[in-house]
Scaffold this motif. Structure first.
Motif, PDB file in Angstrom:
ATOM      1  N   THR A 128      40.790  41.059  38.925  1.00  0.00           N
ATOM      2  CA  THR A 128      42.155  40.395  38.928  1.00  0.00           C
ATOM      3  C   THR A 128      41.653  39.126  39.545  1.00  0.00           C
ATOM      4  OG1 THR A 128      43.264  41.919  39.071  1.00  0.00           O
ATOM      5  CG2 THR A 128      43.949  40.275  39.085  1.00  0.00           C
ATOM      6  N   PHE A 129      40.881  39.191  40.628  1.00  0.00           N
ATOM      7  CA  PHE A 129      40.330  37.576  41.219  1.00  0.00           C
ATOM      8  C   PHE A 129      39.169  36.699  40.067  1.00  0.00           C
ATOM      9  CE2 PHE A 129      38.538  34.750  44.128  1.00  0.00           C
ATOM     10  CZ  PHE A 129      39.264  34.603  44.499  1.00  0.00           C
ATOM     11  N   LEU A 130      38.342  37.397  40.063  1.00  0.00           N
ATOM     12  CA  LEU A 130      37.559  36.983  38.805  1.00  0.00           C
ATOM     13  C   LEU A 130      37.863  36.045  37.515  1.00  0.00           C
ATOM     14  CD1 LEU A 130      34.711  38.930  39.678  1.00  0.00           C
ATOM     15  CD2 LEU A 130      34.668  36.295  40.096  1.00  0.00           C
ATOM     16  N   TYR A 131      39.080  37.343  37.315  1.00  0.00           N
ATOM     17  CA  TYR A 131      39.921  36.559  35.572  1.00  0.00           C
ATOM     18  C   TYR A 131      41.042  35.415  36.296  1.00  0.00           C
ATOM     19  CZ  TYR A 131      42.490  35.869  31.803  1.00  0.00           C
ATOM     20  OH  TYR A 131      43.357  35.332  30.275  1.00  0.00           O
TER      21      TYR A 131
ATOM     22  N   GLY B 255      38.559  52.234  42.875  1.00  0.00           N
ATOM     23  CA  GLY B 255      39.717  51.584  42.192  1.00  0.00           C
ATOM     24  C   GLY B 255      40.449  49.893  42.748  1.00  0.00           C
ATOM     25  N   ALA B 256      39.318  49.367  43.967  1.00  0.00           N
ATOM     26  CA  ALA B 256      39.726  48.145  44.996  1.00  0.00           C
ATOM     27  C   ALA B 256      38.754  47.160  43.522  1.00  0.00           C
ATOM     28  CB  ALA B 256      39.197  48.563  45.639  1.00  0.00           C
ATOM     29  N   SER B 257      37.903  48.519  42.697  1.00  0.00           N
ATOM     30  CA  SER B 257      36.778  47.313  41.792  1.00  0.00           C
ATOM     31  C   SER B 257      38.369  46.539  41.124  1.00  0.00           C
ATOM     32  CB  SER B 257      36.619  47.872  41.020  1.00  0.00           C
ATOM     33  OG  SER B 257      36.770  48.691  40.661  1.00  0.00           O
ATOM     34  N   THR B 258      39.853  46.753  40.697  1.00  0.00           N
ATOM     35  CA  THR B 258      40.799  46.415  40.043  1.00  0.00           C
ATOM     36  C   THR B 258      41.443  45.307  40.455  1.00  0.00           C
ATOM     37  OG1 THR B 258      40.937  48.392  39.173  1.00  0.00           O
ATOM     38  CG2 THR B 258      42.878  46.581  38.707  1.00  0.00           C
ATOM     39  N   GLY B 259      41.277  45.195  41.659  1.00  0.00           N
ATOM     40  CA  GLY B 259      41.222  43.666  42.508  1.00  0.00           C
ATOM     41  C   GLY B 259      40.299  42.795  42.290  1.00  0.00           C
TER      42      GLY B 259
ATOM     43  N   SER C 165      46.725  33.758  44.959  1.00  0.00           N
ATOM     44  CA  SER C 165      45.863  34.469  43.292  1.00  0.00           C
ATOM     45  C   SER C 165      44.762  35.297  44.601  1.00  0.00           C
ATOM     46  CB  SER C 165      44.265  33.111  42.885  1.00  0.00           C
ATOM     47  OG  SER C 165      45.026  32.556  41.691  1.00  0.00           O
ATOM     48  N   LEU C 166      44.423  34.721  45.665  1.00  0.00           N
ATOM     49  CA  LEU C 166      43.877  36.103  46.281  1.00  0.00           C
ATOM     50  C   LEU C 166      44.536  37.231  47.120  1.00  0.00           C
ATOM     51  CD1 LEU C 166      41.220  36.850  47.961  1.00  0.00           C
ATOM     52  CD2 LEU C 166      41.276  35.617  49.359  1.00  0.00           C
ATOM     53  N   LEU C 167      45.560  37.131  47.155  1.00  0.00           N
ATOM     54  CA  LEU C 167      46.470  37.497  47.903  1.00  0.00           C
ATOM     55  C   LEU C 167      47.132  38.726  46.778  1.00  0.00           C
ATOM     56  CD1 LEU C 167      48.982  34.979  50.049  1.00  0.00           C
ATOM     57  CD2 LEU C 167      47.752  37.375  50.730  1.00  0.00           C
ATOM     58  N   LEU C 168      46.940  38.313  45.689  1.00  0.00           N
ATOM     59  CA  LEU C 168      47.684  39.309  44.586  1.00  0.00           C
ATOM     60  C   LEU C 168      46.552  40.157  44.571  1.00  0.00           C
ATOM     61  CD1 LEU C 168      49.679  40.014  42.520  1.00  0.00           C
ATOM     62  CD2 LEU C 168      48.812  38.537  40.722  1.00  0.00           C
TER      63      LEU C 168
END
Length: 110
Positions: free
Chosen positions: A50-53, A43-47, A77-80
């Motif tokens: 998001t950061f890589l994008y 699940g955490a891989s979604t974050g 971006s890192l917080l989001l």
């Protein structure tokens, strides 16, 4: 707009739970019972995505320059991405935990 956002939220929740159940099933099927961190990480891989994008978006789509703008952009971006990662990881772990409790509920251990 809010109805569409709610629909996307529900789809994200179901897909995250489904992926964690499949990952947990394959982990348990290979007789490795350390499924907790794998379910959390799926699940955490979604974050992370998001950061890589957001990094890709910064490099190829924005015209930002300067230290303050770059720092501001990457900090938010890192917080989001961290928030999205924690949310999806908790949903993923909850789904995997419900799955494991359900499949092992009827086993009698002597």
């Amino acid at each position: 707009v809010y109805g569409f956002l709610l629909l996307v939220f529900v789809i994200l929740t179901f897909v995250t739970m489904s992926v964690s159940v499949v990952v947990t099933y394959f982990k348990l099927n290979s007789e490795d019972y350390r499924w907790q961190w794998m379910a959390f990480g799926s699940g955490a891989s979604t974050g992370l995505y998001t950061f890589l994008y957001s990094c890709y978006y910064f490099v190829f789509k924005t015209q930002m320059s300067g230290m303050f703008q770059t720092l501001y952009y990457f900090a938010y971006s890192l917080l989001l991405a961290s928030g999205i990662g924690c949310f999806c990881a908790s949903i993923s772990f909850t789904g995997a935990n419900l799955f494991v409790n359900r499949i092992y509920k009827d086993i009698k251990s002597d």
